[in-house]
Scaffold this active site. Structure first.
Site, PDB file in Angstrom:
ATOM      1  N   HIS A   1     -51.071 -14.976  47.073  1.00  0.00           N
ATOM      2  CA  HIS A   1     -52.468 -14.573  47.225  1.00  0.00           C
ATOM      3  C   HIS A   1     -53.351 -15.572  46.482  1.00  0.00           C
ATOM      4  O   HIS A   1     -52.915 -16.251  45.542  1.00  0.00           O
ATOM      5  CB  HIS A   1     -52.691 -13.181  46.645  1.00  0.00           C
ATOM      6  CG  HIS A   1     -52.082 -12.082  47.450  1.00  0.00           C
ATOM      7  ND1 HIS A   1     -52.484 -10.771  47.319  1.00  0.00           N
ATOM      8  CD2 HIS A   1     -51.106 -12.085  48.394  1.00  0.00           C
ATOM      9  CE1 HIS A   1     -51.791 -10.014  48.150  1.00  0.00           C
ATOM     10  NE2 HIS A   1     -50.935 -10.792  48.806  1.00  0.00           N
TER      11      HIS A   1
ATOM     12  N   GLU B   1     -55.653 -15.211  44.286  1.00  0.00           N
ATOM     13  CA  GLU B   1     -55.773 -14.997  42.838  1.00  0.00           C
ATOM     14  C   GLU B   1     -54.542 -15.507  42.092  1.00  0.00           C
ATOM     15  O   GLU B   1     -54.667 -16.146  41.039  1.00  0.00           O
ATOM     16  CB  GLU B   1     -55.951 -13.503  42.524  1.00  0.00           C
ATOM     17  CG  GLU B   1     -57.170 -12.881  43.149  1.00  0.00           C
ATOM     18  CD  GLU B   1     -56.895 -12.200  44.490  1.00  0.00           C
ATOM     19  OE1 GLU B   1     -57.505 -11.159  44.754  1.00  0.00           O
ATOM     20  OE2 GLU B   1     -56.063 -12.719  45.274  1.00  0.00           O
TER      21      GLU B   1
ATOM     22  N   CYS C   1     -52.497  -8.381  42.355  1.00  0.00           N
ATOM     23  CA  CYS C   1     -53.345  -9.400  41.742  1.00  0.00           C
ATOM     24  C   CYS C   1     -54.072  -8.862  40.517  1.00  0.00           C
ATOM     25  O   CYS C   1     -54.238  -9.576  39.524  1.00  0.00           O
ATOM     26  CB  CYS C   1     -54.324  -9.951  42.773  1.00  0.00           C
ATOM     27  SG  CYS C   1     -53.486 -10.888  44.074  1.00  0.00           S
TER      28      CYS C   1
END
Length: 178
Positions: A65, A67, A98
Site C-alpha cells: 500500500h 502508506e 496501514c
C-alpha cells in the site's frame, strides 16, 4: 469529538494542501500503472522524506500500500524506523493495516484526503489510531482535497468497469459505487 481527530477542513493549512497535491501526484502514478490510485508522502521539518503509491498488483504483495511504501522510503532516508515528528499525507484514509504501521513507525500526524467508508482505519469504519493500546498520540486530519482524491478513485474504477464492458450502473447510486 476527540481532540486528536480533526476532520473539519476549515483547519487546513496551505502546507497541508501542498503536500496532499504531492500525494495526489503519487496516486496518479498508481493510476497510470493500473493500480488503485492512492498516493502518500511523509514530511519531516518541511522536507518530503518518503513517497509511495499503491503497487499491490505490480509487486504481487498485499502489503504494498502507498502508506507502507512511503513509510519504508522515509525510514531508509533518515536511517531510522522511528518517524517521530513526521506527518503522513495520503489520498485515502488508511486501512487498519496501514494505521497499524503508522502507529508502529511513530508517525505524529496523519492527513488524509477522502474518508474510506469500507476500510477506513482512522475512525470512519474502525479507529486503530485513537485510544490505541500503544498509548501513542497521533493527530488525524481528514478531508483535505477530498473531492480531488475521491474523483481520481472514481475515475479509476469507472475506467476499470469500462475496460470490462460493465457500466457499473446496476441500480446503485453512482456515489455509492466506490
Amino acid at each position: 469529538m476527540d481532540e486528536l481527530k480533526d476532520i473539519s477542513p476549515e483547519n487546513v493549512s496551505a502546507d497541508d494542501e501542498r503536500y496532499m497535491r504531492m500525494a495526489l501526484r503519487e496516486a496518479e502514478k498508481a493510476f497510470d500503472e493500473g493500480e488503485i490510485p492512492i498516493g502518500c508522502v511523509v514530511v519531516k521539518d518541511g522536507v518530503v522524506i518518503g513517497r509511495g503509491h499503491n503497487q499491490v498488483e505490480m509487486l504481487k504483495d498485499a502489503t504494498a500500500h502507498a502508506e507502507i511504501l512511503a513509510i519504508g522510503t522515509a525510514s531508509a532516508k533518515i536511517e531510522n524506523w522511528r518517524l517521530e515528528e513526521t506527518t503522513l499525507y495520503v489520498t485515502l484514509e488508511p486501512c487498519p493495516m496501514c494505521a497499524g504501521a503508522i502507529l508502529n513507525s511513530r508517525v505524529s500526524r496523519v492527513v488524509y484526503g477522502s474518508p474510506d467508508t469500507r476500510f477506513g482505519g482512522c475512525g470512519t469504519t474502525v479507529d486503530v489510531i485513537t485510544g490505541n493500546a500503544l498509548k501513542r498520540e497521533v493527530k488525524v486530519t481528514g478531508g483535505i482535497l477530498a473531492d480531488e482524491c475521491l474523483g481520481l478513485l472514481k475515475a479509476f474504477f469507472q475506467k476499470m468497469r469500462l475496460e470490462k464492458g460493465d457500466s457499473g450502473n446496476k441500480g446503485v447510486e453512482p456515489s455509492a459505487q466506490l
